[in-house]
Design an enzyme around this catalytic site. Structure first.
Site, mmCIF file in Angstrom:
data_model
loop_
_atom_site.group_PDB
_atom_site.id
_atom_site.type_symbol
_atom_site.label_atom_id
_atom_site.label_comp_id
_atom_site.label_asym_id
_atom_site.label_seq_id
_atom_site.Cartn_x
_atom_site.Cartn_y
_atom_site.Cartn_z
ATOM 1 N N ASP A 46 0.836 -1.209 0.000
ATOM 2 C CA ASP A 46 0.000 0.000 0.000
ATOM 3 C C ASP A 46 0.871 1.260 0.000
ATOM 4 O O ASP A 46 0.351 2.382 -0.033
ATOM 5 C CB ASP A 46 -1.034 -0.005 1.137
ATOM 6 C CG ASP A 46 -0.410 -0.059 2.515
ATOM 7 O OD1 ASP A 46 0.831 -0.135 2.603
ATOM 8 O OD2 ASP A 46 -1.165 -0.022 3.512
ATOM 9 N N SER A 47 2.200 1.059 -0.035
ATOM 10 C CA SER A 47 3.112 2.179 -0.288
ATOM 11 C C SER A 47 2.787 2.823 -1.638
ATOM 12 O O SER A 47 3.266 3.916 -1.929
ATOM 13 C CB SER A 47 4.566 1.694 -0.282
ATOM 14 O OG SER A 47 4.713 0.574 -1.134
ATOM 15 N N ASP A 85 -1.030 -6.110 -0.033
ATOM 16 C CA ASP A 85 -1.360 -5.520 1.266
ATOM 17 C C ASP A 85 -2.862 -5.387 1.456
ATOM 18 O O ASP A 85 -3.575 -4.928 0.545
ATOM 19 C CB ASP A 85 -0.761 -4.105 1.365
ATOM 20 C CG ASP A 85 0.580 -4.090 2.080
ATOM 21 O OD1 ASP A 85 0.886 -5.048 2.815
ATOM 22 O OD2 ASP A 85 1.319 -3.104 1.897
ATOM 23 N N LYS A 113 -0.943 -9.461 3.231
ATOM 24 C CA LYS A 113 -0.154 -8.965 4.370
ATOM 25 C C LYS A 113 -0.980 -7.915 5.096
ATOM 26 O O LYS A 113 -1.686 -7.129 4.458
ATOM 27 C CB LYS A 113 1.152 -8.359 3.850
ATOM 28 C CG LYS A 113 1.966 -7.604 4.888
ATOM 29 C CD LYS A 113 3.366 -7.295 4.406
ATOM 30 C CE LYS A 113 3.529 -5.998 3.647
ATOM 31 N NZ LYS A 113 3.131 -4.780 4.371
ATOM 32 N N GLU A 115 -0.840 -5.249 8.850
ATOM 33 C CA GLU A 115 0.096 -4.661 9.812
ATOM 34 C C GLU A 115 -0.309 -4.955 11.253
ATOM 35 O O GLU A 115 -1.486 -4.881 11.613
ATOM 36 C CB GLU A 115 0.175 -3.142 9.586
ATOM 37 C CG GLU A 115 0.776 -2.805 8.225
ATOM 38 C CD GLU A 115 0.985 -1.313 8.001
ATOM 39 O OE1 GLU A 115 0.793 -0.491 8.925
ATOM 40 O OE2 GLU A 115 1.358 -0.963 6.856
ATOM 41 N N GLU A 177 9.883 -3.792 9.845
ATOM 42 C CA GLU A 177 10.189 -2.465 9.286
ATOM 43 C C GLU A 177 10.762 -1.537 10.353
ATOM 44 O O GLU A 177 10.170 -1.360 11.431
ATOM 45 C CB GLU A 177 8.916 -1.855 8.678
ATOM 46 C CG GLU A 177 9.160 -0.470 8.102
ATOM 47 C CD GLU A 177 8.089 0.036 7.145
ATOM 48 O OE1 GLU A 177 7.128 -0.713 6.861
ATOM 49 O OE2 GLU A 177 8.225 1.174 6.677
HETATM 50 O O1 KIV Z 1 3.602 -1.056 1.510
HETATM 51 C C1 KIV Z 1 4.752 -1.492 1.373
HETATM 52 O O2 KIV Z 1 5.414 -1.306 0.339
HETATM 53 C C2 KIV Z 1 5.333 -2.229 2.480
HETATM 54 C C3 KIV Z 1 6.811 -2.378 2.473
HETATM 55 C C4 KIV Z 1 7.441 -1.083 2.810
HETATM 56 C C5 KIV Z 1 7.256 -3.460 3.361
HETATM 57 O O3 KIV Z 1 4.644 -2.645 3.353
#
Ligand code: KIV
Length: 261
Positions: A46-47, A85, A113, A115, A177
């Site tokens: 989600d970056s 994510d 994934k 958090e 992280e």
């Molecule tokens: O959203 C993302 O790209 C991430 C990485 C920074 C691990 O969670």
């Protein structure tokens, strides 16, 4: 632990003692490049909220955004696994987590994934037959400050115990992280699943970086763990675009050879 066929080589490489390489990708050309580079896994993170959408944080990224980018990344992938994510508020309850995960899998994700270690979330997704990757340390979806986590003993212990709980629940891997390198090392020891670090030092089982950060494709400030030595590509792209502009303005482009007759 629940695994798809695509995830098997990722764990086999780790068991064979190889460092794992993960890169983010958000569309077809990025995932093609990541896979062709020999990476073990694509993360549709989600970056994308930061690097593709230009937001100040990942908190505005929606499940629809994640589905759209997962579909695009999956079109460029040949055999390596894709982890997508779960964005903020898509896993507020176990039921939501399962429904959101199923949607991401329908778009081409092999695993999801999320958090932190919210109660019952990993268990619910795993019971639905979907592989899960954890994410501990700095949690960008809810972080108020972007500082290293786990410098204090209490926070370090909480990260370690969450990591062990997530591994025990059946997660196949864990992102760590922005934690001190000694914490990256101690969490990794005896965990039984690979840790993938980002700003977590050299002792994790592998490393992940955001595609745009690695190549310096955005102009925003880079974190300490983002290397400078791969930045030339960002400069090369800017240079090529600038050359094009100069050629258009000076009349060099298009040449006779580049025109139809
Ligand atoms: O959203 C993302 O790209 C991430 C990485 C920074 C691990 O969670």
């Amino acid at each position: 632990m629940i695994l798809t066929t695509r995830l098997q080589p990722f764990l086999e490489h780790w068991r064979a003692g190889q460092k794992l390489v993960v890169l983010t990708a958000y569309n077809v050309w990025q995932s093609e490049l990541v896979e062709d580079s020999g990476a073990d896994m694509i993360l549709v993170g989600d970056s994308l909220g930061n690097v593709e959408q230009g937001r100040g944080s990942t908190s505005g990224v929606t499940l629809e955004h994640m589905m759209y980018h997962t579909r695009m990344a999956a079109r460029g992938r040949k055999i390596i696994p894709i982890v997508a994510d779960l964005p903020l508020h898509s896993y507020d309850s176990p039921g939501d987590a399962v429904e959101s995960s199923k949607l991401l899998v329908s778009c081409g994700a092999d695993a999801v994934k999320f958090e932190g270690n919210p109660k019952g979330i990993a268990k619910a997704i795993l019971e639905a037959g979907i592989p899960v990757m954890g994410h501990l340390g700095l949690l960008p979806q809810t972080a108020e400050s972007f500082q290293v986590r786990g410098k204090q003993d209490t926070e370090a212990k909480a990260i370690d115990s969450d990591a062990r709980e997530l591994a025990k629940a059946g997660c196949f891997s864990l992102i760590l992280e922005c934690v001190p390198l000694r914490l990256g090392e101690s969490v990794t020891q005896g965990l039984g699943i690979p840790t993938i670090g980002i700003g977590a030092g050299p002792h994790t089982s592998g490393q992940v970086l955001v595609f745009h950060d690695l190549l310096h494709l955005n102009s925003h400030r880079k974190a300490k763990f983002v290397p400078d030595r791969f930045a030339a590509i960002g400069e090369a792209i800017k240079g090529a675009l600038g050359d094009f502009g100069r050629e258009v303005r000076s009349g060099v482009y298009p040449s006779d050879k580049e025109s139809y007759h």
